[in-house]
Design a protein around this motif. Structure first.
Motif, mmCIF file in Angstrom:
data_model
loop_
_atom_site.group_PDB
_atom_site.id
_atom_site.type_symbol
_atom_site.label_atom_id
_atom_site.label_comp_id
_atom_site.label_asym_id
_atom_site.label_seq_id
_atom_site.Cartn_x
_atom_site.Cartn_y
_atom_site.Cartn_z
ATOM 1 N N GLY A 4 0.899 -1.254 0.053
ATOM 2 C CA GLY A 4 -0.086 -0.021 0.059
ATOM 3 C C GLY A 4 0.629 1.200 0.018
ATOM 4 N N ILE A 5 2.062 1.126 -0.383
ATOM 5 C CA ILE A 5 3.020 2.737 -0.400
ATOM 6 C C ILE A 5 2.884 2.721 -1.765
ATOM 7 N N GLU A 6 2.825 4.051 -2.218
ATOM 8 C CA GLU A 6 2.919 4.490 -3.542
ATOM 9 C C GLU A 6 4.349 4.932 -3.795
ATOM 10 N N ARG A 7 5.124 4.151 -4.803
ATOM 11 C CA ARG A 7 6.378 4.304 -5.173
ATOM 12 C C ARG A 7 6.394 5.119 -6.446
ATOM 13 N N THR A 8 7.898 6.025 -6.746
ATOM 14 C CA THR A 8 7.616 6.522 -7.893
ATOM 15 C C THR A 8 9.140 6.075 -8.554
ATOM 16 N N ASP A 9 9.629 6.665 -9.682
ATOM 17 C CA ASP A 9 10.832 6.428 -10.237
ATOM 18 C C ASP A 9 11.985 7.037 -9.461
ATOM 19 N N ALA A 10 11.651 7.889 -8.486
ATOM 20 C CA ALA A 10 12.665 8.422 -7.580
ATOM 21 C C ALA A 10 13.267 7.543 -6.597
ATOM 22 N N CYS A 11 12.422 6.203 -6.465
ATOM 23 C CA CYS A 11 12.746 5.432 -5.446
ATOM 24 C C CYS A 11 14.160 5.245 -5.317
ATOM 25 N N VAL A 12 14.754 5.066 -4.071
ATOM 26 C CA VAL A 12 16.244 4.810 -3.723
ATOM 27 C C VAL A 12 16.334 3.543 -2.923
ATOM 28 N N PHE A 13 16.818 2.493 -3.431
ATOM 29 C CA PHE A 13 17.165 1.325 -2.724
ATOM 30 C C PHE A 13 18.552 1.427 -1.963
ATOM 31 N N ILE A 14 18.406 1.183 -0.605
ATOM 32 C CA ILE A 14 19.613 1.187 0.247
ATOM 33 C C ILE A 14 19.668 -0.008 1.121
ATOM 34 N N GLN A 15 20.747 -0.639 0.553
ATOM 35 C CA GLN A 15 21.165 -2.060 1.550
ATOM 36 C C GLN A 15 22.431 -1.877 2.308
ATOM 37 N N VAL A 16 22.287 -2.035 3.471
ATOM 38 C CA VAL A 16 23.166 -1.920 4.570
ATOM 39 C C VAL A 16 23.713 -3.439 5.034
ATOM 40 N N THR A 17 24.866 -3.781 4.803
ATOM 41 C CA THR A 17 25.670 -5.023 5.370
ATOM 42 C C THR A 17 26.232 -4.700 6.632
ATOM 43 N N LEU A 18 25.726 -5.335 7.802
ATOM 44 C CA LEU A 18 26.626 -4.935 9.148
ATOM 45 C C LEU A 18 26.334 -5.946 10.062
ATOM 46 N N ASN A 19 27.314 -5.832 11.014
ATOM 47 C CA ASN A 19 27.181 -6.913 12.161
ATOM 48 C C ASN A 19 25.836 -7.037 12.645
ATOM 49 N N GLY A 20 25.575 -8.256 13.194
ATOM 50 C CA GLY A 20 24.176 -8.512 13.853
ATOM 51 C C GLY A 20 24.243 -8.067 15.115
ATOM 52 N N GLY A 21 22.984 -7.966 15.893
ATOM 53 C CA GLY A 21 22.988 -7.473 17.026
ATOM 54 C C GLY A 21 22.342 -6.093 17.573
ATOM 55 N N ARG A 22 22.025 -5.594 16.498
ATOM 56 C CA ARG A 22 21.234 -4.379 16.737
ATOM 57 C C ARG A 22 19.614 -4.611 17.123
ATOM 58 N N THR A 23 18.944 -3.826 18.084
ATOM 59 C CA THR A 23 17.517 -4.083 18.335
ATOM 60 C C THR A 23 16.552 -3.754 17.323
ATOM 61 N N VAL A 24 15.484 -4.157 17.332
ATOM 62 C CA VAL A 24 14.405 -3.834 16.431
ATOM 63 C C VAL A 24 14.210 -2.164 16.468
ATOM 64 N N ASP A 25 14.221 -1.768 17.798
ATOM 65 C CA ASP A 25 13.947 -0.274 18.148
ATOM 66 C C ASP A 25 15.303 0.517 17.353
ATOM 67 N N MET A 26 16.349 -0.079 17.265
ATOM 68 C CA MET A 26 17.355 0.559 16.813
ATOM 69 C C MET A 26 17.331 0.682 15.121
ATOM 70 N N LYS A 27 16.795 -0.277 14.780
ATOM 71 C CA LYS A 27 16.692 -0.520 13.162
ATOM 72 C C LYS A 27 15.350 0.321 12.799
ATOM 73 N N LYS A 28 14.413 0.371 13.568
ATOM 74 C CA LYS A 28 13.318 1.500 13.198
ATOM 75 C C LYS A 28 13.479 2.710 13.234
ATOM 76 N N ALA A 29 14.551 3.231 14.388
ATOM 77 C CA ALA A 29 15.013 4.439 14.410
ATOM 78 C C ALA A 29 15.894 4.892 13.327
#
Length: 126
Positions: free
Chosen positions: A59-84
Motif C-alpha cells: 500500500g505504499i505508492e512509489r515513483t521512479d525516484a525510489c532509492v534502494f539502500i542495502q546495508v550489510t552490518l554485524n548482527g546485534g542491533r535491536t528492532v527499536d534501533m533498526k526502526k530509528a
C-alpha cells in the motif's frame, strides 16, 4: 563496519548522491552505534528500465525516484534501533534532497564479524 550500497535511477547530481551518502552515514552514527570514520559506501546509478520498482507493494505508492539502500552490518542491533535508523534515513533524505519518504527502500543484511576483511587479507574482527 557497515557496507552501504545505494541504487537509484540515473540523473541525480553528484551533490545529491553525496548528500544521500551523508544522510545514511549520519543516521548509522546516530541510531546504530557505528563508529566515526567507518564509512564504506557504493552509490550506483542505473538507466531507466534497469530497476524494477513495485509501485504499490504494502500500500505504499512509489515513483521512479525510489532509492534502494542495502546495508550489510554485524548482527546485534535491536528492532527499536533498526526502526530509528529507517526513520532517520527517510526523514533525512526528505529534508536534504526532497525525496519522498515513500521512495526510500531499506534492507539490512546482518552478518557475523568474521565475515569481514578490511584489507591485508586478514579477518580483523575474527
Amino acid at each position: 563496519m557497515p557496507l552501504v550500497r545505494v541504487d537509484l535511477l540515473s540523473g541525480r547530481s553528484r551533490d545529491e548522491r553525496h548528500a544521500i551518502g551523508d544522510v545514511i552515514y549520519q543516521a548509522m552514527r546516530a541510531t546504530l552505534n557505528v563508529p566515526e570514520n567507518d564509512r564504506f559506501q557504493i552509490i550506483t546509478e542505473h538507466p531507466a528500465g534497469d530497476l524494477v520498482i513495485d509501485r504499490t507493494y504494502l500500500g505504499i505508492e512509489r515513483t521512479d525516484a525510489c532509492v534502494f539502500i542495502q546495508v550489510t552490518l554485524n548482527g546485534g542491533r535491536t528492532v527499536d534501533m533498526k526502526k530509528a535508523f529507517y526513520k532517520a534515513v527517510a526523514d533525512g533524505l526528505h529534508e536534504r534532497v526532497g525525496l519522498r519518504r515513500e521512495d526510500v527502500f531499506i534492507s539490512l543484511v546482518e552478518v557475523v564479524k568474521e565475515n569481514w576483511s578490511f584489507g591485508n587479507g586478514e579477518a580483523q574482527y575474527a
